[in-house]
Design a protein around this motif. Structure first.
Motif, PDB file in Angstrom:
ATOM      1  N   GLU A 150       0.837  -1.198   0.000  1.00  0.00           N
ATOM      2  CA  GLU A 150       0.000   0.000   0.000  1.00  0.00           C
ATOM      3  C   GLU A 150       0.869   1.245   0.000  1.00  0.00           C
ATOM      4  OE1 GLU A 150      -2.310  -0.581   3.521  1.00  0.00           O
ATOM      5  OE2 GLU A 150      -0.746   0.212   4.861  1.00  0.00           O
ATOM      6  N   LEU A 151       0.323   2.319  -0.531  1.00  0.00           N
ATOM      7  CA  LEU A 151       1.025   3.602  -0.548  1.00  0.00           C
ATOM      8  C   LEU A 151       0.738   4.369   0.739  1.00  0.00           C
ATOM      9  CD1 LEU A 151       0.458   4.745  -4.246  1.00  0.00           C
ATOM     10  CD2 LEU A 151       2.565   3.831  -3.243  1.00  0.00           C
ATOM     11  N   THR A 152       1.770   4.957   1.285  1.00  0.00           N
ATOM     12  CA  THR A 152       1.647   5.732   2.507  1.00  0.00           C
ATOM     13  C   THR A 152       2.663   6.871   2.444  1.00  0.00           C
ATOM     14  OG1 THR A 152       1.696   5.587   4.930  1.00  0.00           O
ATOM     15  CG2 THR A 152       3.269   4.227   3.741  1.00  0.00           C
ATOM     16  N   SER A 153       3.005   7.445   3.577  1.00  0.00           N
ATOM     17  CA  SER A 153       3.991   8.518   3.624  1.00  0.00           C
ATOM     18  C   SER A 153       5.002   8.254   4.731  1.00  0.00           C
ATOM     19  CB  SER A 153       3.333   9.883   3.846  1.00  0.00           C
ATOM     20  OG  SER A 153       2.554  10.258   2.735  1.00  0.00           O
ATOM     21  N   VAL A 154       6.214   8.690   4.524  1.00  0.00           N
ATOM     22  CA  VAL A 154       7.266   8.542   5.517  1.00  0.00           C
ATOM     23  C   VAL A 154       7.017   9.512   6.665  1.00  0.00           C
ATOM     24  CG1 VAL A 154       9.741   8.746   5.952  1.00  0.00           C
ATOM     25  CG2 VAL A 154       8.920   7.829   3.769  1.00  0.00           C
ATOM     26  N   ASN A 155       7.203   9.031   7.878  1.00  0.00           N
ATOM     27  CA  ASN A 155       7.055   9.878   9.062  1.00  0.00           C
ATOM     28  C   ASN A 155       8.263  10.799   9.175  1.00  0.00           C
ATOM     29  OD1 ASN A 155       6.530  11.049  11.515  1.00  0.00           O
ATOM     30  ND2 ASN A 155       6.238   9.134  12.636  1.00  0.00           N
ATOM     31  N   THR A 156       8.026  12.103   9.150  1.00  0.00           N
ATOM     32  CA  THR A 156       9.128  13.073   9.188  1.00  0.00           C
ATOM     33  C   THR A 156       9.070  13.954  10.436  1.00  0.00           C
ATOM     34  OG1 THR A 156       7.820  14.639   7.869  1.00  0.00           O
ATOM     35  CG2 THR A 156       9.300  13.135   6.675  1.00  0.00           C
ATOM     36  N   ASP A 157       8.404  13.473  11.494  1.00  0.00           N
ATOM     37  CA  ASP A 157       8.281  14.307  12.696  1.00  0.00           C
ATOM     38  C   ASP A 157       9.465  14.156  13.653  1.00  0.00           C
ATOM     39  OD1 ASP A 157       7.911  11.784  13.683  1.00  0.00           O
ATOM     40  OD2 ASP A 157       5.867  12.109  14.425  1.00  0.00           O
ATOM     41  N   GLY A 158      10.464  13.362  13.252  1.00  0.00           N
ATOM     42  CA  GLY A 158      11.652  13.225  14.079  1.00  0.00           C
ATOM     43  C   GLY A 158      11.530  12.199  15.187  1.00  0.00           C
ATOM     44  N   SER A 159      10.438  11.469  15.248  1.00  0.00           N
ATOM     45  CA  SER A 159      10.258  10.458  16.290  1.00  0.00           C
ATOM     46  C   SER A 159      11.111   9.223  15.995  1.00  0.00           C
ATOM     47  CB  SER A 159       8.783  10.062  16.389  1.00  0.00           C
ATOM     48  OG  SER A 159       8.321   9.534  15.156  1.00  0.00           O
ATOM     49  N   THR A 160      11.223   8.325  16.974  1.00  0.00           N
ATOM     50  CA  THR A 160      12.016   7.107  16.815  1.00  0.00           C
ATOM     51  C   THR A 160      11.459   6.258  15.674  1.00  0.00           C
ATOM     52  OG1 THR A 160      12.529   7.086  19.176  1.00  0.00           O
ATOM     53  CG2 THR A 160      12.837   5.023  17.970  1.00  0.00           C
ATOM     54  N   PRO A 161      12.298   5.835  14.756  1.00  0.00           N
ATOM     55  CA  PRO A 161      11.809   5.017  13.628  1.00  0.00           C
ATOM     56  C   PRO A 161      11.173   3.716  14.103  1.00  0.00           C
ATOM     57  CG  PRO A 161      14.037   5.798  13.229  1.00  0.00           C
ATOM     58  CD  PRO A 161      13.737   6.107  14.658  1.00  0.00           C
ATOM     59  N   GLU A 162      10.057   3.392  13.530  1.00  0.00           N
ATOM     60  CA  GLU A 162       9.389   2.133  13.849  1.00  0.00           C
ATOM     61  C   GLU A 162       9.468   1.152  12.689  1.00  0.00           C
ATOM     62  OE1 GLU A 162       5.420   2.982  15.028  1.00  0.00           O
ATOM     63  OE2 GLU A 162       6.003   3.959  16.901  1.00  0.00           O
ATOM     64  N   ASP A 163       9.932   1.613  11.540  1.00  0.00           N
ATOM     65  CA  ASP A 163      10.023   0.785  10.342  1.00  0.00           C
ATOM     66  C   ASP A 163      11.423   0.851   9.758  1.00  0.00           C
ATOM     67  OD1 ASP A 163       7.121   0.132  10.162  1.00  0.00           O
ATOM     68  OD2 ASP A 163       6.936   2.283   9.747  1.00  0.00           O
ATOM     69  N   PHE A 164      11.730  -0.129   8.950  1.00  0.00           N
ATOM     70  CA  PHE A 164      12.938  -0.076   8.128  1.00  0.00           C
ATOM     71  C   PHE A 164      12.606   0.751   6.887  1.00  0.00           C
ATOM     72  CE2 PHE A 164      13.562  -3.826  10.692  1.00  0.00           C
ATOM     73  CZ  PHE A 164      14.931  -3.824  10.965  1.00  0.00           C
ATOM     74  N   LEU A 165      13.442   1.738   6.596  1.00  0.00           N
ATOM     75  CA  LEU A 165      13.218   2.621   5.446  1.00  0.00           C
ATOM     76  C   LEU A 165      14.347   2.441   4.445  1.00  0.00           C
ATOM     77  CD1 LEU A 165      11.857   4.923   3.900  1.00  0.00           C
ATOM     78  CD2 LEU A 165      13.078   6.539   5.388  1.00  0.00           C
ATOM     79  N   PHE A 166      13.968   2.059   3.221  1.00  0.00           N
ATOM     80  CA  PHE A 166      14.942   1.868   2.142  1.00  0.00           C
ATOM     81  C   PHE A 166      14.623   2.835   1.002  1.00  0.00           C
ATOM     82  CE2 PHE A 166      14.460  -2.204   4.293  1.00  0.00           C
ATOM     83  CZ  PHE A 166      15.776  -2.605   4.499  1.00  0.00           C
ATOM     84  N   VAL A 167      15.659   3.206   0.255  1.00  0.00           N
ATOM     85  CA  VAL A 167      15.493   4.007  -0.964  1.00  0.00           C
ATOM     86  C   VAL A 167      16.409   3.437  -2.035  1.00  0.00           C
ATOM     87  CG1 VAL A 167      14.834   6.132   0.228  1.00  0.00           C
ATOM     88  CG2 VAL A 167      17.245   5.695  -0.313  1.00  0.00           C
ATOM     89  N   HIS A 168      16.052   3.687  -3.280  1.00  0.00           N
ATOM     90  CA  HIS A 168      16.929   3.322  -4.387  1.00  0.00           C
ATOM     91  C   HIS A 168      18.121   4.284  -4.393  1.00  0.00           C
ATOM     92  CE1 HIS A 168      18.288   2.747  -8.562  1.00  0.00           C
ATOM     93  NE2 HIS A 168      17.693   1.569  -8.491  1.00  0.00           N
ATOM     94  N   PRO A 169      19.334   3.808  -4.684  1.00  0.00           N
ATOM     95  CA  PRO A 169      20.520   4.676  -4.592  1.00  0.00           C
ATOM     96  C   PRO A 169      20.566   5.826  -5.583  1.00  0.00           C
ATOM     97  CG  PRO A 169      21.079   2.541  -5.541  1.00  0.00           C
ATOM     98  CD  PRO A 169      19.677   2.425  -5.030  1.00  0.00           C
ATOM     99  N   THR A 170      19.889   5.718  -6.719  1.00  0.00           N
ATOM    100  CA  THR A 170      19.985   6.773  -7.735  1.00  0.00           C
ATOM    101  C   THR A 170      18.644   7.381  -8.132  1.00  0.00           C
ATOM    102  OG1 THR A 170      19.923   5.137  -9.524  1.00  0.00           O
ATOM    103  CG2 THR A 170      22.093   5.785  -8.690  1.00  0.00           C
ATOM    104  N   LYS A 171      17.564   6.615  -8.032  1.00  0.00           N
ATOM    105  CA  LYS A 171      16.243   7.117  -8.457  1.00  0.00           C
ATOM    106  C   LYS A 171      15.428   7.466  -7.220  1.00  0.00           C
ATOM    107  CE  LYS A 171      16.376   4.178 -12.566  1.00  0.00           C
ATOM    108  NZ  LYS A 171      16.637   5.268 -13.515  1.00  0.00           N
ATOM    109  N   GLN A 172      15.275   8.750  -6.970  1.00  0.00           N
ATOM    110  CA  GLN A 172      14.583   9.197  -5.760  1.00  0.00           C
ATOM    111  C   GLN A 172      13.659  10.371  -6.082  1.00  0.00           C
ATOM    112  OE1 GLN A 172      17.514   9.954  -2.688  1.00  0.00           O
ATOM    113  NE2 GLN A 172      18.629   8.080  -3.148  1.00  0.00           N
ATOM    114  N   PRO A 173      12.600  10.535  -5.255  1.00  0.00           N
ATOM    115  CA  PRO A 173      12.222   9.750  -4.082  1.00  0.00           C
ATOM    116  C   PRO A 173      11.663   8.382  -4.453  1.00  0.00           C
ATOM    117  CG  PRO A 173      10.577  11.437  -4.518  1.00  0.00           C
ATOM    118  CD  PRO A 173      11.682  11.689  -5.475  1.00  0.00           C
ATOM    119  N   SER A 174      12.078   7.383  -3.678  1.00  0.00           N
ATOM    120  CA  SER A 174      11.629   6.001  -3.927  1.00  0.00           C
ATOM    121  C   SER A 174      11.638   5.248  -2.594  1.00  0.00           C
ATOM    122  CB  SER A 174      12.542   5.317  -4.942  1.00  0.00           C
ATOM    123  OG  SER A 174      13.899   5.409  -4.529  1.00  0.00           O
TER     124      SER A 174
END
Length: 224
Positions: A150-174
């Motif tokens: 499902e599509l969602t949004s990354v939490n950017t409020d500075g709180s402790t991460p609860e998920d593993f967050l990955f991105v593609h090294p060259t194609k971003q945002p991903s």
């Protein structure tokens, strides 16, 4: 009377001879005219199978977008890569009773170029730089587990991460998000985007934690 009859006969013979001569000339000219008409037509193009294939290849190269804009099923789905941006701290994992042995010391998810490009396109279209694809493993189906994307949004409020967050090294945002419990059953797998006749979708492929599966391809069995 005999003289008149003779004169008329000579005249008839003369007219018949002229008629025969005209017919002969006409019969000789007709084939020539037909031959000229046939040879003067626009020549037909005799395309060989090789030339047709070459023309198709040129046409496809002119009309098909570049590799960064297309998602063709024949492109390599195993050339994925990713960068781990953030992960839950060990204390959080222990608090949530995550199986640390099953999680491993360096869990990762690979992202193919076409999956990353599709995420980037959606992010731009939605004007949401924090848009992310969440991968979830749920109990269910005839073989025990099934995927949910499902599509969602990354939490950017500075709180402790609860998920593993990955991105593609060259194609971003991903962004790709995976919760710790799902990560134990997804580590080493690849996120891909495929385009088929029945539709286009994100898919999880090459999961080393999965074996077997039902005939419909929805559920699967874990190797552990």
């Amino acid at each position: 009377m005999a003289l008149n009859f003779c004169t008329r006969s000579i005249k008839c013979l003369a007219r018949s001879q002229r008629t025969l001569n005209v017919s002969a000339i006409s019969s000789r000219r007709v084939p020539q005219i037909l031959s000229t008409a046939i040879t003067s037509k626009t020549p037909r193009h005799n395309f060989s199978s090789t030339s047709i294939l070459k023309a198709a290849a040129v046409s496809q190269s002119q009309s098909t977008p570049s590799s960064t804009d297309s998602f063709h099923p024949l492109s390599s789905a195993k050339s994925g890569s990713s960068v781990l941006v953030s992960a839950p701290p060990k204390e959080k994992l222990l608090e949530d009773e995550v199986d640390m042995e099953a999680l491993g010391s360096n869990p990762s998810i690979q992202i193919t170029d076409r999956a990353a490009e599709q995420l980037r396109s959606i992010s731009v279209r939605e004007n949401d730089p924090n848009l992310a694809l969440r991968l979830i493993v749920e109990s269910g189906g005839c073989h025990g587990y099934q995927y949910k994307l499902e599509l969602t949004s990354v939490n950017t409020d500075g709180s402790t991460p609860e998920d593993f967050l990955f991105v593609h090294p060259t194609k971003q945002p991903s962004h790709v998000l995976v919760d710790p419990i799902s990560m134990t059953l997804l580590k080493g797998s690849t996120v891909d985007f495929t385009t088929e006749l029945i539709g286009s979708s994100f898919n999880i492929i090459d999961n080393p934690q999965a074996k077997g599966g039902c005939g419909c391809g929805v559920s699967w069995e874990a190797t552990v």
